[in-house]
Design a protein around this motif. Structure first.
Motif, PDB file in Angstrom:
ATOM      1  N   ILE A  39       0.777  -1.208  -0.135  1.00 57.65           N
ATOM      2  CA  ILE A  39      -0.048  -0.186   0.036  1.00 57.65           C
ATOM      3  C   ILE A  39       0.968   1.275   0.038  1.00 57.65           C
ATOM      4  O   ILE A  39       0.722   2.120  -0.865  1.00 57.65           O
ATOM      5  N   LYS A  41       3.822   1.499  -1.185  1.00 58.97           N
ATOM      6  CA  LYS A  41       4.609   1.792  -2.285  1.00 58.97           C
ATOM      7  C   LYS A  41       3.818   2.432  -3.330  1.00 58.97           C
ATOM      8  O   LYS A  41       4.037   3.358  -4.146  1.00 58.97           O
ATOM      9  N   LYS A  42       2.487   1.884  -3.429  1.00 55.99           N
ATOM     10  CA  LYS A  42       1.512   2.353  -4.363  1.00 55.99           C
ATOM     11  C   LYS A  42       1.113   3.881  -4.126  1.00 55.99           C
ATOM     12  O   LYS A  42       1.036   4.722  -5.141  1.00 55.99           O
ATOM     13  N   ALA A  43       1.193   4.216  -2.715  1.00 51.28           N
ATOM     14  CA  ALA A  43       0.841   5.455  -2.337  1.00 51.28           C
ATOM     15  C   ALA A  43       1.946   6.820  -2.736  1.00 51.28           C
ATOM     16  O   ALA A  43       1.617   7.609  -3.406  1.00 51.28           O
ATOM     17  N   GLN A  45       3.928   6.006  -5.172  1.00 53.00           N
ATOM     18  CA  GLN A  45       3.696   6.180  -6.742  1.00 53.00           C
ATOM     19  C   GLN A  45       2.779   7.160  -7.286  1.00 53.00           C
ATOM     20  O   GLN A  45       2.811   7.826  -8.075  1.00 53.00           O
ATOM     21  N   LEU A  46       1.753   6.957  -6.495  1.00 56.59           N
ATOM     22  CA  LEU A  46       0.636   7.946  -6.918  1.00 56.59           C
ATOM     23  C   LEU A  46       0.949   9.425  -6.638  1.00 56.59           C
ATOM     24  O   LEU A  46       0.676  10.399  -7.442  1.00 56.59           O
ATOM     25  N   VAL A  55       3.063  12.455   0.524  1.00 59.80           N
ATOM     26  CA  VAL A  55       2.183  11.408   0.254  1.00 59.80           C
ATOM     27  C   VAL A  55       0.800  11.891   1.246  1.00 59.80           C
ATOM     28  O   VAL A  55       1.039  12.187   2.470  1.00 59.80           O
ATOM     29  N   ASP A  59      -3.896   9.374  -1.251  1.00 66.43           N
ATOM     30  CA  ASP A  59      -3.044   8.490  -2.088  1.00 66.43           C
ATOM     31  C   ASP A  59      -3.031   7.029  -1.399  1.00 66.43           C
ATOM     32  O   ASP A  59      -3.024   6.112  -1.921  1.00 66.43           O
ATOM     33  N   VAL A  60      -3.192   7.294  -0.015  1.00 67.31           N
ATOM     34  CA  VAL A  60      -3.264   6.096   0.424  1.00 67.31           C
ATOM     35  C   VAL A  60      -4.515   5.225   0.275  1.00 67.31           C
ATOM     36  O   VAL A  60      -4.639   3.985   0.047  1.00 67.31           O
ATOM     37  N   LEU A  62      -6.441   5.508  -2.257  1.00 69.43           N
ATOM     38  CA  LEU A  62      -6.519   5.060  -3.755  1.00 69.43           C
ATOM     39  C   LEU A  62      -5.754   3.759  -3.746  1.00 69.43           C
ATOM     40  O   LEU A  62      -5.786   2.869  -4.681  1.00 69.43           O
ATOM     41  N   ALA A  63      -4.670   3.749  -3.055  1.00 72.25           N
ATOM     42  CA  ALA A  63      -3.643   2.767  -3.137  1.00 72.25           C
ATOM     43  C   ALA A  63      -4.283   1.345  -2.786  1.00 72.25           C
ATOM     44  O   ALA A  63      -3.899   0.437  -2.858  1.00 72.25           O
ATOM     45  N   LYS A  64      -5.351   1.646  -1.791  1.00 72.25           N
ATOM     46  CA  LYS A  64      -5.850   0.205  -1.227  1.00 72.25           C
ATOM     47  C   LYS A  64      -6.450  -0.772  -2.120  1.00 72.25           C
ATOM     48  O   LYS A  64      -7.018  -1.109  -2.957  1.00 72.25           O
TER      49      LYS A  64
END
Length: 64
Positions: A39, A41-43, A45-46, A55, A59-60, A62-64
């Protein structure tokens, strides 16, 4: 700060477990740390895609 065995045991207790083996707590901690890392890492990137260094909560989410 990774999820510890103690934190994993606390989670088991909160959901009603009477006794928890160390191996069960260790496994839950491993799974939770992998999930949280993914999660995060994706956050990151977003945020980078949005040309931000910060961050944000969104972002968190959306990363879920």
């Amino acid at each position: 700060m990774p999820i510890t065995r103690r934190a994993a045991k606390r989670i088991f207790k909160e959901v009603g477990a009477g006794r928890i083996s160390d191996s069960a707590a260790d496994e839950l901690a491993i799974v939770m740390n992998r999930f949280a890392y993914g999660i995060a890492k994706k956050a990151v990137q977003l945020a980078a895609h949005a040309k931000r260094k910060t961050v944000k909560k969104s972002d968190v989410e959306l990363a879920k």
